[in-house]
Design a protein around this motif. Structure first.
Motif, PDB file in Angstrom:
ATOM      1  N   ALA A   1       1.153  -0.964   0.122  1.00 13.93           N
ATOM      2  CA  ALA A   1       0.097  -0.477  -0.427  1.00 13.93           C
ATOM      3  C   ALA A   1       0.998   1.099  -0.218  1.00 13.93           C
ATOM      4  O   ALA A   1       0.417   2.115  -0.723  1.00 13.93           O
ATOM      5  CB  ALA A   1      -0.648  -0.341   1.426  1.00 13.93           C
ATOM      6  N   THR A   2       1.872   0.965   0.326  1.00 16.77           N
ATOM      7  CA  THR A   2       2.785   2.148   0.980  1.00 16.77           C
ATOM      8  C   THR A   2       3.863   2.870  -0.518  1.00 16.77           C
ATOM      9  O   THR A   2       3.718   4.122  -1.268  1.00 16.77           O
ATOM     10  CB  THR A   2       4.013   1.805   1.526  1.00 16.77           C
ATOM     11  OG1 THR A   2       3.443   2.055   3.341  1.00 16.77           O
ATOM     12  CG2 THR A   2       4.819   3.524   1.890  1.00 16.77           C
TER      13      THR A   2
ATOM     14  N   GLU B   1       0.150   4.444  -2.837  1.00 17.11           N
ATOM     15  CA  GLU B   1       1.096   5.690  -2.230  1.00 17.11           C
ATOM     16  C   GLU B   1       2.025   6.702  -2.898  1.00 17.11           C
ATOM     17  O   GLU B   1       1.617   7.163  -3.172  1.00 17.11           O
ATOM     18  CB  GLU B   1       0.912   5.974  -0.916  1.00 17.11           C
ATOM     19  CG  GLU B   1      -0.471   5.168   0.463  1.00 17.11           C
ATOM     20  CD  GLU B   1      -0.096   5.171   1.234  1.00 17.11           C
ATOM     21  OE1 GLU B   1       0.392   5.658   1.689  1.00 17.11           O
ATOM     22  OE2 GLU B   1      -1.375   4.806   1.703  1.00 17.11           O
ATOM     23  N   TYR B   2       3.080   6.323  -3.059  1.00 20.01           N
ATOM     24  CA  TYR B   2       4.245   6.579  -3.645  1.00 20.01           C
ATOM     25  C   TYR B   2       3.568   6.601  -4.749  1.00 20.01           C
ATOM     26  O   TYR B   2       4.481   7.781  -5.641  1.00 20.01           O
ATOM     27  CB  TYR B   2       5.602   6.333  -3.013  1.00 20.01           C
ATOM     28  CG  TYR B   2       6.331   6.695  -1.758  1.00 20.01           C
ATOM     29  CD1 TYR B   2       6.160   8.002  -1.042  1.00 20.01           C
ATOM     30  CD2 TYR B   2       6.590   5.448  -1.501  1.00 20.01           C
ATOM     31  CE1 TYR B   2       6.431   7.988  -0.199  1.00 20.01           C
ATOM     32  CE2 TYR B   2       6.933   5.494   0.121  1.00 20.01           C
ATOM     33  CZ  TYR B   2       7.392   6.909   1.085  1.00 20.01           C
ATOM     34  OH  TYR B   2       7.570   7.560   2.229  1.00 20.01           O
TER      35      TYR B   2
ATOM     36  N   LEU C   1       1.384   7.071  -6.881  1.00 18.35           N
ATOM     37  CA  LEU C   1       0.061   7.565  -6.607  1.00 18.35           C
ATOM     38  C   LEU C   1       0.820   9.262  -6.852  1.00 18.35           C
ATOM     39  O   LEU C   1       0.238  10.010  -7.571  1.00 18.35           O
ATOM     40  CB  LEU C   1      -1.346   7.864  -6.260  1.00 18.35           C
ATOM     41  CG  LEU C   1      -1.346   5.754  -6.666  1.00 18.35           C
ATOM     42  CD1 LEU C   1      -2.775   6.125  -5.508  1.00 18.35           C
ATOM     43  CD2 LEU C   1      -2.494   6.816  -7.650  1.00 18.35           C
ATOM     44  N   ILE C   2       1.342   9.505  -5.788  1.00 12.98           N
ATOM     45  CA  ILE C   2       2.063  10.790  -5.551  1.00 12.98           C
ATOM     46  C   ILE C   2       2.644  10.880  -6.517  1.00 12.98           C
ATOM     47  O   ILE C   2       2.849  12.446  -6.579  1.00 12.98           O
ATOM     48  CB  ILE C   2       3.228  11.418  -4.197  1.00 12.98           C
ATOM     49  CG1 ILE C   2       1.913  10.946  -2.950  1.00 12.98           C
ATOM     50  CG2 ILE C   2       3.330  12.220  -4.530  1.00 12.98           C
ATOM     51  CD1 ILE C   2       2.254  10.279  -1.764  1.00 12.98           C
TER      52      ILE C   2
END
Length: 79
Positions: free
Chosen positions: A40-41, A44-45, A47-48
């Motif tokens: 998940a991390t 998230e990176y 997507l950023i």
């Protein structure tokens, strides 16, 4: 004949224990997979990074249009 039945019963018990062990191991692996947050991390990176990329593309595109207009007007005034 008795020896054969006895071996067959014993191998059945061993096979049952092995099957139980593998089922238990699979359940532990599934539980570990479901509770793991490291993927998940990474998402998230990602997507950023995608959001920052889109912002840069939008700014460069807008800047490119303004520069094109500016150079066109300079070219027209030089003729």
């Amino acid at each position: 004949m008795i020896l054969y039945l006895n071996l067959n019963e014993r191998s059945g018990r061993i096979h049952g224990r092995l099957r139980s062990f593998w089922q238990h191991s699979r359940m532990k692996a599934i539980r570990a997979f479901l509770t793991d947050d490291s993927g998940a991390t990474a998402i998230e990176y990602g997507l950023i990074a995608a959001g920052i990329s889109l912002a840069i593309i939008a700014v460069v595109n807008g800047l490119g249009t303004k520069l094109n207009t500016k150079f066109t007007s300079i070219n027209s005034s030089l003729k």
